[in-house]
Design a protein around this motif. Structure first.
Motif, PDB file in Angstrom:
ATOM      1  N   SER A 153      21.898 -25.774 -14.130  1.00 19.90           N
ATOM      2  CA  SER A 153      21.258 -26.356 -14.702  1.00 19.90           C
ATOM      3  C   SER A 153      21.482 -28.546 -15.486  1.00 19.90           C
ATOM      4  O   SER A 153      20.696 -28.649 -15.996  1.00 19.90           O
ATOM      5  N   GLY A 154      23.166 -27.729 -15.379  1.00 17.10           N
ATOM      6  CA  GLY A 154      24.055 -29.204 -15.756  1.00 17.10           C
ATOM      7  C   GLY A 154      23.741 -29.529 -14.779  1.00 17.10           C
ATOM      8  O   GLY A 154      24.055 -31.409 -14.877  1.00 17.10           O
ATOM      9  N   LEU A 155      24.096 -29.476 -13.625  1.00 12.58           N
ATOM     10  CA  LEU A 155      24.407 -30.637 -12.434  1.00 12.58           C
ATOM     11  C   LEU A 155      22.743 -31.401 -12.089  1.00 12.58           C
ATOM     12  O   LEU A 155      22.552 -32.208 -12.164  1.00 12.58           O
ATOM     13  N   GLN A 156      21.969 -30.063 -12.865  1.00 11.40           N
ATOM     14  CA  GLN A 156      20.359 -31.183 -12.258  1.00 11.40           C
ATOM     15  C   GLN A 156      20.080 -32.099 -14.037  1.00 11.40           C
ATOM     16  O   GLN A 156      19.429 -33.067 -13.620  1.00 11.40           O
ATOM     17  N   ASN A 157      20.980 -32.227 -14.735  1.00 12.42           N
ATOM     18  CA  ASN A 157      21.023 -33.272 -15.816  1.00 12.42           C
ATOM     19  C   ASN A 157      22.059 -34.230 -16.030  1.00 12.42           C
ATOM     20  O   ASN A 157      21.721 -35.338 -16.575  1.00 12.42           O
ATOM     21  N   ILE A 158      22.716 -33.902 -14.787  1.00  8.33           N
ATOM     22  CA  ILE A 158      23.815 -35.531 -14.392  1.00  8.33           C
ATOM     23  C   ILE A 158      22.942 -35.954 -13.317  1.00  8.33           C
ATOM     24  O   ILE A 158      22.127 -36.883 -12.701  1.00  8.33           O
ATOM     25  N   ASP A 159      23.307 -37.480 -13.969  1.00  8.60           N
ATOM     26  CA  ASP A 159      21.890 -39.230 -13.579  1.00  8.60           C
ATOM     27  C   ASP A 159      22.574 -38.984 -12.153  1.00  8.60           C
ATOM     28  O   ASP A 159      24.227 -39.115 -11.775  1.00  8.60           O
ATOM     29  N   GLN A 160      21.784 -39.398 -11.269  1.00  5.27           N
ATOM     30  CA  GLN A 160      22.452 -39.471  -9.492  1.00  5.27           C
ATOM     31  C   GLN A 160      22.611 -40.451  -9.426  1.00  5.27           C
ATOM     32  O   GLN A 160      23.568 -40.845  -8.908  1.00  5.27           O
ATOM     33  N   SER A 161      22.766 -41.445 -10.084  1.00  5.93           N
ATOM     34  CA  SER A 161      22.674 -43.087 -10.663  1.00  5.93           C
ATOM     35  C   SER A 161      24.537 -42.940 -10.538  1.00  5.93           C
ATOM     36  O   SER A 161      24.717 -43.869  -9.602  1.00  5.93           O
ATOM     37  N   ILE A 162      25.060 -42.043 -10.855  1.00 10.30           N
ATOM     38  CA  ILE A 162      26.578 -42.179 -11.247  1.00 10.30           C
ATOM     39  C   ILE A 162      27.141 -41.518  -9.572  1.00 10.30           C
ATOM     40  O   ILE A 162      27.857 -42.488  -9.708  1.00 10.30           O
ATOM     41  N   TYR A 163      26.661 -40.914  -8.928  1.00 12.65           N
ATOM     42  CA  TYR A 163      26.805 -40.436  -7.878  1.00 12.65           C
ATOM     43  C   TYR A 163      26.893 -41.956  -6.892  1.00 12.65           C
ATOM     44  O   TYR A 163      27.135 -41.124  -5.569  1.00 12.65           O
ATOM     45  N   GLU A 164      25.818 -42.030  -7.187  1.00 13.30           N
ATOM     46  CA  GLU A 164      25.384 -43.546  -5.824  1.00 13.30           C
ATOM     47  C   GLU A 164      26.620 -44.493  -5.615  1.00 13.30           C
ATOM     48  O   GLU A 164      26.563 -45.190  -5.245  1.00 13.30           O
ATOM     49  N   ALA A 165      26.454 -44.941  -7.173  1.00 20.69           N
ATOM     50  CA  ALA A 165      27.390 -45.768  -7.308  1.00 20.69           C
ATOM     51  C   ALA A 165      29.090 -45.270  -7.003  1.00 20.69           C
ATOM     52  O   ALA A 165      29.656 -46.034  -6.365  1.00 20.69           O
ATOM     53  N   ALA A 166      29.087 -44.142  -7.155  1.00 22.58           N
ATOM     54  CA  ALA A 166      30.033 -43.380  -6.742  1.00 22.58           C
ATOM     55  C   ALA A 166      30.417 -43.503  -5.171  1.00 22.58           C
ATOM     56  O   ALA A 166      31.709 -44.204  -4.300  1.00 22.58           O
ATOM     57  N   ARG A 167      29.748 -43.148  -4.046  1.00 25.59           N
ATOM     58  CA  ARG A 167      29.040 -43.430  -2.898  1.00 25.59           C
ATOM     59  C   ARG A 167      29.233 -44.574  -2.582  1.00 25.59           C
ATOM     60  O   ARG A 167      29.852 -45.365  -1.781  1.00 25.59           O
ATOM     61  N   ILE A 168      29.202 -45.937  -3.133  1.00 21.08           N
ATOM     62  CA  ILE A 168      29.106 -47.264  -2.834  1.00 21.08           C
ATOM     63  C   ILE A 168      30.499 -47.719  -3.179  1.00 21.08           C
ATOM     64  O   ILE A 168      31.074 -49.142  -2.380  1.00 21.08           O
ATOM     65  N   ASP A 169      31.091 -47.136  -4.223  1.00 19.98           N
ATOM     66  CA  ASP A 169      32.351 -47.447  -4.134  1.00 19.98           C
ATOM     67  C   ASP A 169      33.446 -46.894  -3.174  1.00 19.98           C
ATOM     68  O   ASP A 169      35.123 -46.977  -3.374  1.00 19.98           O
ATOM     69  N   GLY A 170      32.801 -46.264  -2.534  1.00 24.98           N
ATOM     70  CA  GLY A 170      33.274 -45.642  -1.428  1.00 24.98           C
ATOM     71  C   GLY A 170      34.474 -44.125  -1.427  1.00 24.98           C
ATOM     72  O   GLY A 170      35.440 -43.497  -1.116  1.00 24.98           O
ATOM     73  N   ALA A 171      33.561 -43.221  -2.452  1.00 30.26           N
ATOM     74  CA  ALA A 171      34.625 -42.315  -3.526  1.00 30.26           C
ATOM     75  C   ALA A 171      34.186 -41.076  -2.510  1.00 30.26           C
ATOM     76  O   ALA A 171      32.334 -41.371  -1.918  1.00 30.26           O
ATOM     77  N   SER A 172      34.818 -40.034  -1.601  1.00 26.26           N
ATOM     78  CA  SER A 172      34.226 -39.242  -1.045  1.00 26.26           C
ATOM     79  C   SER A 172      33.781 -37.843  -1.455  1.00 26.26           C
ATOM     80  O   SER A 172      32.910 -38.323  -2.757  1.00 26.26           O
ATOM     81  N   ALA A 173      33.052 -36.919  -1.171  1.00 23.09           N
ATOM     82  CA  ALA A 173      32.786 -35.900  -1.190  1.00 23.09           C
ATOM     83  C   ALA A 173      33.589 -35.435  -2.516  1.00 23.09           C
ATOM     84  O   ALA A 173      33.236 -34.914  -3.909  1.00 23.09           O
ATOM     85  N   VAL A 174      34.383 -35.212  -2.399  1.00 24.22           N
ATOM     86  CA  VAL A 174      35.904 -34.032  -2.958  1.00 24.22           C
ATOM     87  C   VAL A 174      35.840 -35.298  -4.222  1.00 24.22           C
ATOM     88  O   VAL A 174      36.049 -34.420  -4.998  1.00 24.22           O
ATOM     89  N   ARG A 175      35.898 -36.524  -3.827  1.00 25.21           N
ATOM     90  CA  ARG A 175      36.742 -37.413  -4.981  1.00 25.21           C
ATOM     91  C   ARG A 175      35.128 -37.011  -6.341  1.00 25.21           C
ATOM     92  O   ARG A 175      35.896 -36.657  -7.414  1.00 25.21           O
ATOM     93  N   GLN A 176      34.324 -37.512  -5.876  1.00 22.93           N
ATOM     94  CA  GLN A 176      32.843 -37.082  -6.720  1.00 22.93           C
ATOM     95  C   GLN A 176      33.067 -35.260  -7.424  1.00 22.93           C
ATOM     96  O   GLN A 176      32.833 -35.653  -8.605  1.00 22.93           O
TER      97      GLN A 176
END
Length: 309
Positions: A195-218
């Motif tokens: 329930s907590g994960l589904q309330n996290i804005d996915q744009s945060i992860y998208e921005a992290a991926r654009i910056d080159g953050a790995s899945a572990v770093r995210q």
């Protein structure tokens, strides 16, 4: 002749509810919750107060008398109590972190939008926590018996040379209890993380991926910090549940072998119904759990950096 402002003011006063009406409205609200408040007071707070008073008494049956702090002093010299505390804290220190990590890891996997049959997997993992305690304890006794499926599997893959005495060896009996309660409650905590994960804005992860953050770093830089309040909540509730652990131990090992798996709650049961009934000392042991819960919860709040603790 009234001005517009005075007319407006008189109009606002006309629609303002009177004090008696506000009182009646509040009284109706209290009447709706009165039954629940009375039930909670009668079945929760009154027994708690009576148990606290009882913890300062000694004797059997109705022949009770006050003995001050003698019961609390007895705790520090009672080897059976200290052994039960030791067993309970072993479960707490090993099982709770393992369960929290498993629940968090599984929730992240099941939150993947590309995963198929998510509903099935979520239901399957959550199902153990709604199964009958007695039924699943009996199943575990058969699974971990010397000739059970677990030993048969380990023997077939040549991981062990002889059957492990899961239920009769002090070390392996503790391991069995830890496995049982982890299996039962991991899915329960997973629901909170989902329930907590589904309330996290996915744009945060998208921005992290654009910056080159790995899945572990995210995971460690985004997921864990944003789920910090939920992790704190599940850690505290799991700690409370483990300190009150009774059903699994009672049904799987009955506290054995010897007293190697006896918990504080089972010791309270034994003091009340198995040994010569000592309800005063049993109430004292019960309140020792309350003290432990308060102290550990305070520590967890401080470690988590909660300023309201």
């Amino acid at each position: 002749m009234k001005t517009a402002d005075s007319a407006a003011g008189s109009g606002s006063n006309t629609f303002r509810p009177s004090r008696s009406r506000r009182f009646k409205s509040g009284l109706v609200g209290w009447l709706f919750i009165a039954a629940a408040v009375l039930m909670i007071a009668a079945f929760y707070f009154y027994p708690m107060i009576q148990a606290l008073i009882l913890s300062f008494k000694t004797g059997t049956g109705m022949n009770l008398k006050f003995n001050g702090l003698a019961n609390y002093e007895r705790l520090f010299t009672d080897t059976m109590f200290l052994s039960a505390v030791s067993n309970t804290f072993i479960y707490l220190l090993f099982q709770v972190p393992i369960m929290i990590i498993f629940a968090l890891f599984i929730s992240v996997l099941l939150n993947d939008r590309k995963l198929k049959f998510k509903g099935f997997f979520r239901t399957a993992i959550f199902l153990p926590c709604i199964t009958s305690l007695v039924a699943y304890s009996i199943v575990f006794k058969y699974l971990f018996a010397p000739d059970g499926l677990v030993n048969a599997f380990l023997l077939n893959i040549h991981l062990i040379g002889e059957p492990i005495q899961w239920l009769t060896h002090p070390f392996w009996a503790k391991v069995t209890i830890i496995i049982a309660i982890t299996w039962r409650w991991t899915g329960y905590n997973m629901i909170f993380y989902l329930s907590g994960l589904q309330n996290i804005d996915q744009s945060i992860y998208e921005a992290a991926r654009i910056d080159g953050a790995s899945a572990v770093r995210q995971f460690f830089s985004i997921t864990v910090p944003l789920l910090k309040p939920i992790i704190l909540f599940t850690s505290i509730t799991s700690t409370i549940g483990t300190l009150q652990l009774f059903d699994e131990v009672m049904n799987i090992t009955r506290g054995g072998p010897g007293n190697a798996t006896t918990t504080i709650s089972q010791y309270i049961y034994n003091l009340s119904f198995e040994y010569s009934s000592d309800f005063g000392y049993a109430a004292t042991v019960s309140y020792s759990i309350v003290i432990m819960i308060v102290v550990l919860s305070f520590i967890q709040f401080k470690v988590a950096g909660d300023r309201n603790a």
